[in-house]
Design an enzyme around this catalytic site. Sequence first.
Site, PDB file in Angstrom:
ATOM      1  N   GLY A 704       0.672  -1.369   0.343  1.00 53.31           N
ATOM      2  CA  GLY A 704       0.160   0.047  -0.132  1.00 53.31           C
ATOM      3  C   GLY A 704       0.502   1.038   0.000  1.00 53.31           C
ATOM      4  N   GLY A 706       0.358   5.666   1.529  1.00 50.70           N
ATOM      5  CA  GLY A 706      -0.365   6.620   1.879  1.00 50.70           C
ATOM      6  C   GLY A 706       0.156   7.393   1.042  1.00 50.70           C
ATOM      7  N   PHE A 708       1.689   9.274   3.646  1.00 50.41           N
ATOM      8  CA  PHE A 708       2.969  10.129   3.811  1.00 50.41           C
ATOM      9  C   PHE A 708       3.861   9.204   3.462  1.00 50.41           C
ATOM     10  CE2 PHE A 708       0.504  13.269   6.698  1.00 50.41           C
ATOM     11  CZ  PHE A 708      -0.351  13.819   6.068  1.00 50.41           C
ATOM     12  N   GLY A 709       3.305   7.532   3.633  1.00 51.67           N
ATOM     13  CA  GLY A 709       4.656   6.742   3.298  1.00 51.67           C
ATOM     14  C   GLY A 709       4.224   5.524   3.218  1.00 51.67           C
ATOM     15  N   LYS A 727       5.476   0.948   7.732  1.00 50.32           N
ATOM     16  CA  LYS A 727       4.802   1.169   7.410  1.00 50.32           C
ATOM     17  C   LYS A 727       6.369   2.881   7.557  1.00 50.32           C
ATOM     18  CE  LYS A 727       1.307   5.285   6.414  1.00 50.32           C
ATOM     19  NZ  LYS A 727       0.332   5.859   6.520  1.00 50.32           N
ATOM     20  N   ASP A 836      -9.546  10.887  10.251  1.00 51.85           N
ATOM     21  CA  ASP A 836      -9.043  10.044   9.160  1.00 51.85           C
ATOM     22  C   ASP A 836     -10.041   8.546   8.806  1.00 51.85           C
ATOM     23  OD1 ASP A 836      -8.372   9.885   5.899  1.00 51.85           O
ATOM     24  OD2 ASP A 836      -6.928   9.272   7.133  1.00 51.85           O
TER      25      ASP A 836
END
Length: 867
Positions: A704, A706, A708-709, A727, A836
Amino acid sequence: MANSIIIILSILIFSCNLAIFSPVTCSSNNQTNFISFLALKAAIDVDPQGSFNSWNQTTYFCNWNGILCSRRHPNKVVQINLQSRGLVGLLSRHVGNLSFLRTTILRNNSFHGLIPQEISLLRRLEMLEFSNNSFSGPIPRNLSQCSNLVYLNLIDNSLSGVIPLEFRFLYKLENLGLGTNKLSGPISQSIENLTSLIQLSLSYCGLKGEIPKSLAQLQALRYLNLNQNNLTGSIHPSIFNISTILSFVVGSNALEGSIGLSTLPNLRSLLLGRNQLSGRVPISLSNASSLEQLSLPNNFFTGSLSRFGGLSWLQFFSIALNSIKDDISFVSSLINCTNLRVLDLGDNLLHGQIPNTIANISINLYALRITYNQVHGIIPSGMGNLVGLTFLSLSDNNLKGPIPMGIGKLTNLQGLYFVGNRFRNEIPSSFGNLSLLNDLYLDNNNFSRIVPKSLGNCTNLLNLNLSHNNLNGPVPQEIMNLSSISISLDLSYNTFTGLIPFEVGSLINLAYLNLSRNMLSGLIPNSLSSCNSLEQLYLKDNLFGGQIPERLSSLMVLQDLDLSQNNLSGSIPNFLGELHLQKLNLSFNRLQGEVPRLGVFRNKTAISHEENERLCGGLSELNLPPCPSSNSSKKTLSTRLKFFLIPIVTVVALILCLFMFLYRKKPNNNVSSLPSFFETLFLRVSYADFIKATEGFSETNLIGVGRFGSIYKGILDDGQHTLVAVKVLNLIIKGASKSFMAKCSALRNIRHRNLVKVLSVCESIDFQGNNVKALIYEFKANGSLEKWLYHNNEQDISNVEVQNLNMVQRLNIAIDIAQAIAYFHCGTDLRIVHGDLKPSNILLDHDMTACVGDFGLAKIISSILPP
């Protein structure tokens, strides 16, 4: 029956017409010929080439296809030639009426039934060629009445019985072929009278007894073939005294004793393999200057060899599977054999080092085999000069050292076998030049380092075996891209690391795949499902984790599957019972749940399941504990209760939150001095640890991306091989560091079953000196809620087939999310807003428990107010 009567009546009527309207040209002989030919045609069932189309009433029979009449006597048929016409049927007995026949050729057809006795009426017959048909029954004894026979060939039929004694009257016979039939008894003594014989072929007949020494009377004999029978006893020396003999073939029998060869200046072929002959290879063979083929394999010959340097016409030389004890340096004497094409010295007691002079052997040499001997030392670099080689085998010796790069010059090689030696260092990259290779066997050596990517150039490989070496590094994608590998690929018993490359799916024709006893990790790739020709798959003793992929259900011809000694988890999928497996090994994993009862699971001896402590059920013979029987009823009850209790639970939750808000005491000012969550519970994981866990952030592990990373899947080397999600923050993006701090602050003192568990954090410097910030989460097997809601029938990274959620599942997930949010708002000393909350940030565990994750935008509003 009716059709036969009509044909006969037609023949008679047409014969009468000929007699009335053509009195000059149609004699009684013509009528006989015509009737006989139509009878021959009527006995044929299949005529694919239309060979008999011209055999009709409007054309004179001497002009028919396959018929030849005498020039001096135009009405007399002297030859029938119907070879290779694809004819199927019987041979009519009317053939005996063609009394002037000299040649009959019916080879390469499918005639069946008996050879008619009426052939004996053809007293002028000189050539009878019936080979490669399906005639059955005994050989007609009265063939001996065809006293003018010179050529008789009945090879490759289904004839039975013995060789007729009456053949002794065929004094003119020069060629007799009875091979590849179902004869019995000994070689007939009648043959000794056929003193005109030039060629005698009795191979593949099932004949028994000894070779009669009376064959020595056939002083005109040139070709003798008694191959593949059940002959016993010794070969009488007098037979070898036939000075005219060119080819002597008696292989694949049970002959014994030594060979008493005299000088045979005309001998070209001596084939004695697969017997029980013993003693030394005759010295006199070195004087057989015309010898082209010398084949003595699979006997009991001993001693040393003569030097055959004077045999300049020698093309084939095999002494394999004997007990020849000599120095391998004798091959230097073969330098003058400039026509040599095959040299097979395998399975003997040869010793010493391969001489450098082997590079000077014939450039026509295309097969060299020195397997199963005691040869030692290194491979001479000059062997690369034998550019005509298509087959090279040096297996099972004591050869050592690196393989010379010059082997890469043998670009015509199709088979290369270096098994069971002590070769070391890397596999030469020059092997990539061998683009015609079908078989490459380098197993059971001491090869080390990585496999050269250049092997990907060998696009004709059918078999590749690199097992039982010290090879390391990742399995090259280039090898897995070789879709030509269709028989076997064996990389077992090495130290390969990393994932099975996704490209393994290119091996769509592969029947055998063995990757056992390595250090491969990660998930079993779904791309294996494309290998739908697999019959045997061995992945045992690696570090594979996760579940057994459902997509392996497409391997419908799989017979043997070994997944033992890994870290596989989850349940045993039912599809394994639907495959046609004959053997299944799932032992030493972490599998759980009920064992299926179909297919291979019905056979206790065909399945291994040991050391999977949480398995249950299955057949009683497996001695597993029963599975809990009340689960289903409890689930049904709980499902019903939720519909009634949800409103009550919601109201109670709101009351509890209000109560805690109004009456909770002010937090102790000394709380901050307590050890933090990170200090007490987080694993200590270094940057190097999760580099290893994610295979250097391999794209194949990316699950995945996102704001920010990026998130990677990995396996921690913590002793339990924990499956995690890592992550890694992209610190270039504005707000990434702030997001990292928000996560740390939010997760510092919170823990709940419906929140994604954080196993560790990392704030470090990478190998290039750059700052790195990362969080390591517990991996959730069923992926995100987003995939389940919006991506039906797709496959997520956890190898779970995404399906529609039913209403009960949706309700359970909603309750889990609500419990997590309630905990955020009033279950801790801090009041936290997630900020979020969306399906992509809701992750589902293996039992579909929902967990809220990604706290990048989370905010701590305040501490709980004092009462």
